[in-house]
Structures are given as C-alpha cells and as structure tokens.
Design an enzyme around this catalytic site. Sequence first.
Site, PDB file in Angstrom:
ATOM      1  CB  THR B 463      -0.857   0.032   1.274  1.00  0.00           C
ATOM      2  OG1 THR B 463       0.030  -0.145   2.406  1.00  0.00           O
ATOM      3  CG2 THR B 463      -1.873  -1.086   1.290  1.00  0.00           C
ATOM      4  CB  THR B 592       1.493   5.595  -1.819  1.00  0.00           C
ATOM      5  OG1 THR B 592       1.276   6.501  -0.730  1.00  0.00           O
ATOM      6  CG2 THR B 592       2.982   5.408  -2.022  1.00  0.00           C
ATOM      7  CE  LYS B 659     -14.115  11.962   5.985  1.00  0.00           C
ATOM      8  NZ  LYS B 659     -15.397  12.199   5.275  1.00  0.00           N
ATOM      9  N   GLY B 662      -7.849   2.507   1.352  1.00  0.00           N
ATOM     10  CA  GLY B 662      -7.593   1.190   0.754  1.00  0.00           C
ATOM     11  C   GLY B 662      -8.792   0.614   0.029  1.00  0.00           C
ATOM     12  CD  GLU B 663     -11.177  -2.109   2.850  1.00  0.00           C
ATOM     13  OE1 GLU B 663     -11.751  -3.154   3.129  1.00  0.00           O
ATOM     14  OE2 GLU B 663     -10.621  -1.404   3.707  1.00  0.00           O
TER      15      GLU B 663
END
Lengths: 307, 702
Positions: B463, B592, B659, B662-663
């Site tokens: 990540t 990233t 917040k 990743g999703e």
Amino acid sequence: MDFLQPTSWADALAVRAERSDAVPIAGGTDVMVDLNFDRRRPGALLDLGRVPELREWTVEDGTGGVGATGGVGGSTVRLGAGVPYSRIIDDLGARLPGLAMAARTVGSPQIRIRGTVGGNLGSASPAGDAHPPLLAAGAVVEVESAARGVRRIPAAEFFTGVKRNALEPDELIAAVLVPEAVGPQQFCKVGTRNAMVIAVSAFACALHPDRRAVGTGIGSAAPTPRRAPEAEEFLAGELESAGLWESRGDLPDGLARAFGERVAAAASPIDDVRGSAAYRRHSLAVMARRSVTWAWAEYQQDLRKAA
Amino acid sequence: MTTMDRLVGAGVDRIDGPAKVRGTAPYAYEQDPGEPIAHLAVVQSTVNRGRISRLDPSRAEALPGVLAVLTPANAPRLGKGLASDLPVLQSLDVHYQGQVVAAVVAETSEIAKAAVGAIAVGYDAEPPDVALSPDREDLYAPEKLMAGFATDSIIGDVDGALAAAVVSIDATYETPTQHHNPIEMHTSMARWDGDSLTLWDADQGPHNIVNDLVTGFGLDAGQVRVISPYVGGAFGSKAFTHPNQMLAAMAARVVGRTVVYELTRQQMFSLVGHRTPTIQRLRLGADPEGRLTAISHEVVEHTARIAEFAEQTATPTRVLYAAPHRRTTHRLARLDVPPPTIMRAPGETPGMFALESAMDELAVVLGLDPVELRIRNEPERDPERDLPWSTRNLVECLRTGAERFGWAGRDLRPGVRTEGRWLVGTGVASATYPTRRRKAQCRISVDGAGRYVVEIDGSDIGTGAWTALTQIAADALGTDMASVELRIGDSRLPFAGGAGGSTGLASWGTAIVFTARDLRKQLDEQHGGQPPAGGLSVDGELPGESPHAKTHSMHAYGAHFVEVRVDRDSGEVRVPRATSVYDAGTIVNAKTARSQLLGGFSMGVSMALHEGSVTDERYGHYVNHDLAEYHVATNADIGEIDISWLDVDDQLANPIGLKGIGEIGITGAAAAVANAYWHATRLRIRDLPITPDKYFRELGES
C-alpha cells in the site's frame, strides 16, 4: 525426468526417434503450463531451443517449388518452427501480414518472445492464435523423421482432433511454409478481456487475387482449427461473377454478411466457461464480415496505389 | 531535501522502492532461516462433503527425499479452540473441495509435489451442495454480521411506503464468487527453536496470526514470533490465519527443521478465502420529485458449513441516502464451500453495486439526472443511527466529478450515441466506506544525535505504509524522514491490528502521533528540548475508536463517472475514461494514495467486466481456478483514469484527519460501469460480470 538438449537438427531427430516418451519443448508457453498443472509427467523433455536451424526464416522463390499450395510462381516464407512471435512481428509483417497480426495478439510481450508457431502447431489447441492465418494462407507444415525424412502436410490436414495433430511419434516439426501474401489478409479475435486472453473465437481471412481465391481460418469454435471451404468458394465465386476481382468495385454489404453467415455455419462450437456456442457462432459471423470488408477495402486501396 | 512545512500530503517516493526494485526486500519465501529448508506440498480433497475412507501414504513415504507425510492419522494434535478450517489434518471429515487431507515434507519442492501424486485417497462422498438461491428453504439470519453490524435494520413501514410510492423500482442484482489473487501467493516459513516458533509469513498483520499459533500449538504469546516486513498484495486474503500457517508450523515441528509452504496459484482458490456470491433485491419508492420514501435492500449470500462468515453487504444502504422508511436484511445459506472471508471493501463492494444500480434505474423511471437524484436524497444526519456526520462531502464529490468529467448537458436517453460500431454511454455512482480506527501501541526511541526509531507492528501489503508512516512520524517528531527509522511487520514490535478495513494509517499513524507527542513533551519538560546523550524511549498507545465515534457517523465518500463503449456487433465492452473524486479526509502521500485509489477503481472495473469464479454444480469445484481463466483486468482494459480528492480534513476521526483509502476506490465502481453500459445500450445487466455474450442475451438474440 530427463532433460534432452540437442544442438543440431540431426541430433534432435535422432533423440526423437530414440525417446518416444519425450515431449518436445520450444518456448514452453504450453508445455510448462501442463507440467505446472500436473496434466502430464513425461519421461523426458526434448528442448529444441538450442537447434539453430529452427530459429531461421528464409524466402524461397516459386521456381524452386517448395510444394506450398499457394503462390503461382510466388515466393514462400520458410518459417523455422522455433522462430518466436516477436520476430514474426518485427520481420514478417509485410510478407505474412495475417500471421503477424495474430502474433501481435498472443499473450504478453514475454510470451511473444518465448512462444513459437512450431510450438503452437505441436500443441494443436483449437484456440492457438497462429492456426487461423496459417489455414487462410494455405500454409504447409514441414515435418521430419530420422527414418523417413521430410513430409509436407497442408495445415488444413494437420489438425486431427482436440489438441491432436498428424505428427508420427518419431517426427518433429521443422518449419512452416507460408506463401507470401499477394493480397490483403486480416485476423480478428474476441476475448473476454482486451489482452492476455485465450480466444473465445478467432477468424482469419486472406484474399488471393492471383488465383482469384479466398482463404479462411476459424479458431476456438470447433474441435480443431478449421477452414470454412464453402464460404471461401461462395465468396470467390460471387466476386468472380460480379467481375469484382478486376473492377475492384465496392464489396456489397449483403455479400460480406452472407460470407459471415457461411463462416459461422462452418463452426461446431461448444459452451464453456469462456463463452457460449451461440455467442461463438455470432461473433464468427461478425468477424468474418468485418475482416473481409477490411480486406476488400485494402484491395481497393492497392489499385489506387498502383495507379 | 523537501522544504515543505509538513511531509504529510507530499507525493514522496516509496522508501522501500529501491530495495523492491533490486530484489533485496525479502518476502516470506526469500527469508534466510539460517539452515537448509524443507518444502511442503499438500494433497487436497476432490470432494466437497464426506469422509476419507482410504489414505495410503506408503508410496510417497518411500520416495527418496521425502521427510514425512502428514495425514489425519499421524499429524500432531492441535489445541482446541481453533475455528473454521484451521484444525488441519485433525479429522477424516471433508467439508469443502480443496481441503487439505495430507501433506508431504521433502528436501525440495519438486520432490514434495511429485510425492503428492503418489498418495491415494478414497472418500465416502455425498453430492456437493453449492448452489446459492433465494428460494432455498435453509436460508437463515445470522446473529450478527462481520465487524459487529446488526443482521437487519428496519425503520418505519417499508412495505406500506413502497405500496404507496408514486414511483418505485424492484430489481434483483447478482454478484458472483470472487477470489482475491494477490500477486504473491501465500507463503509461510516455520522454524522451531525448542518450544519457540518463528514464522516468516505473508500476512496482513503478524499479531493477527500469533493468536491462532498460540492456540494451536499450546504456546505462550512470547514463544511465537511472526515476521512479515514485505507482503506482495493481500486484498483481505491474508488478514486472518489460513491452513498454510498451521501446516508449516506443524510440519517444521515434525521434521525438526525449517519448512516452507508456498501455495500454488490454483490453491489460492480453495485455501485462503473468497468473496461470497450475493443475490440482492432492491426496492426503492420515491415521490415524483425523486425524494426517496422507502429503501429495501435484502441480501442472500453464502457461508461455509464449518465457519460462519456473514458479509455486511447492505450496510452502505444504511448510511447513503435519506428515506423515512428503510429496511436491510441478510440471509445466509450454509454450503459445501471453502470458508469465505473479507475481500477489498467486504459488504460495500457487492452492496454498492446493487444500491447504485437501483438508484440509476430509479433516475431512469423519474426521467431525472442520476447526479441530481443523489443530491436530492442527501441526508442531513446518519439516517439510521440518527447522528451528525463527522464530515460528509458526497455532494461535493458528485459536483466536482461532474465538472471534471464533462457531465453537464448529458443526454439522458440511452442507446442513441454511436461512434462507428461503438455504442457510447456514461454513468455515475457514489462511493462510500466506513472510517474507523483500532487499538495500537507504539514505541519511539531517540538517540543523542537526534535519530529516531519508530516501532509498531503495522503492515505494508504493497500500500505504501512504509512511506506514509515515516512521513507521519517525521511530522509528529518535527524532523525529516531521513532521521526516522521505521520498524513494522514483526509481532515482537508493539501491538497493532492488521492492515484491513482501511484502518491502517488511522490506527498506526494516530498511535505514532500520540507517542511522538509524549516523547516531545518529555524532551521539552525534562531535557530542555534536546535528546539526552543516552537517548530516550517512550511507549504510547491508541486505545481504539475515536471518542467521537459514538456521537458522530464517520465515513469516506466518492463519486465515479465512467464512459463505456459497447461494440454493437460483438458485445465487447471498453472503459476508455473515468473520473473519480474522493472525500477521504487528509491524504498522507499523494503518490501512493493515487495508486491505491486507481487500483481500487481498476479492481471495480475488473469486477464489472471480468471477475467471477464459476462453480460447477455437479462436481462442486471452481472451474476457472487459475489466472488464465479467472480474468482480472489487464492494462489494455483500463483507460484514462482521472483521480482527485477534495481538500478536507476529519479531525473527529483522528488527529491526522484521514479517513482511509484502501477500499473506497472499489466501492460503487462496478455500478458506474453498469450504469454507463445501460446508457450506451439500453440494456440493464444485473448479474456481474458484464461479458460480451450478455449483450445478446438481453437483446434476446442468443
């Protein structure tokens, strides 16, 4: 498992004759997958990667008579069985446009550097990308054994069943003899994504204005790659009777469509995880119509260039 | 050197990039245990349900190089209390196809794999029960859903409101089983020193794995060390312990030396989880202006016989739009399948496909711009928890996205735009994902020269956490990145939960901020603001959820705008361009983060067009169990993607104001594609993936 690595064609044929349990391996893009998935455990691998004769391509003129079916007096490319797709793309785009188009759709850059037409023929998968353009071009597969020498098998007779071909146990594929294009060639492939895909269906066509003939090749829609002979004769005849070979007039849309339907009718597809039989037939009709339309437009352009 | 006031926000290159490019960053398989490594390979059941009737290891045992063959008859007994499929080789019963029924340990991986083929196994098998249907009589309501969500939520009189609604839609959507397939296969390398176990492992959080090893092998937490500094992708499949860790540790104990077990790609389809298929019925009622009066979202999904995994599929429907009458339900079928698990945005990913497709269908019935429909249903407060939002900028995401994409003036009519053989359409969908954080501990040490070591068991599964945490630490310590040495991915480090639920930076980063504050305070108060010659070390802790989590509803948001082209002759689908705008709070690393959001969206396109594990209902297996047949999007399938985010900061969530990213990118993405597909073709595909043949199915032509 033995790993046999001859460094000359003569040695390769000798090893092939001695070791009926050996599986020939060229780029390995099929064989290594089979080994990885434990689909087979051969007694030996016969690596053809060190045989220099297989990695050459040459042009043979028609007068020498290499026995190819095409090219009235035209030239034929003798494509060594070990020439990778990447070299076909780089070197042979003008001479063998249909095969080069198919080569560009094979796997990824890495696969195209490793994979070979000889390997594709050896695997004889109905989905092999090289097969439809070889069928459309009227290519001949040159095989050889130490005991009986060279045998030439038309591509249309080479595929005998699902992943089966006409090779005898002691034979290896030496080369493919592909007539140089004298007219436009096209290749189309449908997959469920835009790259790195096993074809749901594929189609190649070639116009042979020198002998007023049409070539076809169907992939992934029958137990073997196959031609659509009735569609070929139909289209060639219609072009002939309308005088279109000479006039280079527009190809009637209805004619392209009727050609597509005949191509679809020549297939014997199945339902599988990649696509339904109905979709395969439909997409073949679409690809045949499109590819012949594109090829004909190119044929018309050729005239303007010449004029 | 950067001259910025703060490093958080900057697009800093990955600090682990050079090592990864050079191949010197050791992944689990490449670790050096200091002794020769033995290799493990497994025999997997070929039936879904039954009992092993015959298992003969003798031929395998006799092969040169084979060190041991483990079977249910001779495998060491594991401790009680292991859940799901972790009690490996403890019973003759088979619960899913692919279950490990024997394992070979050998000198090389080749010998181990060859020996697998020499083991004959027979079964008393029953037919597989693997077909999910909303008509099954054995559907049941789980006690609660994943992550503690309530199984159902019912507010008001939904059926009455639906019956009275002037405009309504009622549609059922289906998503298939999906498999994660990170590029690095799960790998576990185990070494015992006496009764102490070291496991080099590919996972999403070493502390998550330790507990199961402690339980299984009867150890103290201090006797187990799990080391996972570099992990090649995970998507949820490496969040929890799977049979591979138990097998490697068990085998190493039996043969008395280090054992490594790397799954094959095909084993990734049975041993490390999947996303459940879903069947979702959506009913929406609205007034003529498009204000929702009722929302009903009923979910049917599966779980395994031996484990209950209840995906929280309808939970986004509980927060996204206002409506006085609302209902969400989840029902499960227990099938003869491997245990499902979390997969990128579990719940939101399949749930948002259904909700956001239904919203598009409602907009069509209303003749309303789908962006405007969403804006008209923006809730002032969390509509089910009745709490204020911490921050919520969904409308701003929609408006900004519409502007960047060029949405204005869009013709609402479907199937009217062509470019050559291509039918062209555009679609929109919202995105949302909960903002949370978890307990985490941290230790920061400084030496006399002002060099810092920051220790926390965080995880970087590809990540960018190595880099982002170093940025956060440098800012919190008032220093530059070169003065901070980060240590993560080791269970000997201070406790932290794994990488999952988009909680990593919120949890680990906040723990670092808190600990850094303590350290600076001690330096200021006791050492005149300078590090003492002998150095100083401080331990800190983030207890868990934000103190505001009970009084505020916290979520990330986004909006996707997508162009889709469909070949009207072949049914092939292309996604040439898309715009996504996010409200994800503070962005820690612009570079990233962009990769994360781009990857999430691309995975959503992949879900929309390609991904699906096909179950053979006769033989019970996944037919396309390799990457040649389980298609994920390639570069050639992803067009121009415009990623941006709003300049927002959620201080109620955590002191960094982030917040989690990743999703959020995958949520809603598949719906945006399907909605654009409808706009291009007039055809509504409600069952993913949208393959070329479905175009003709919907036309009724094949």
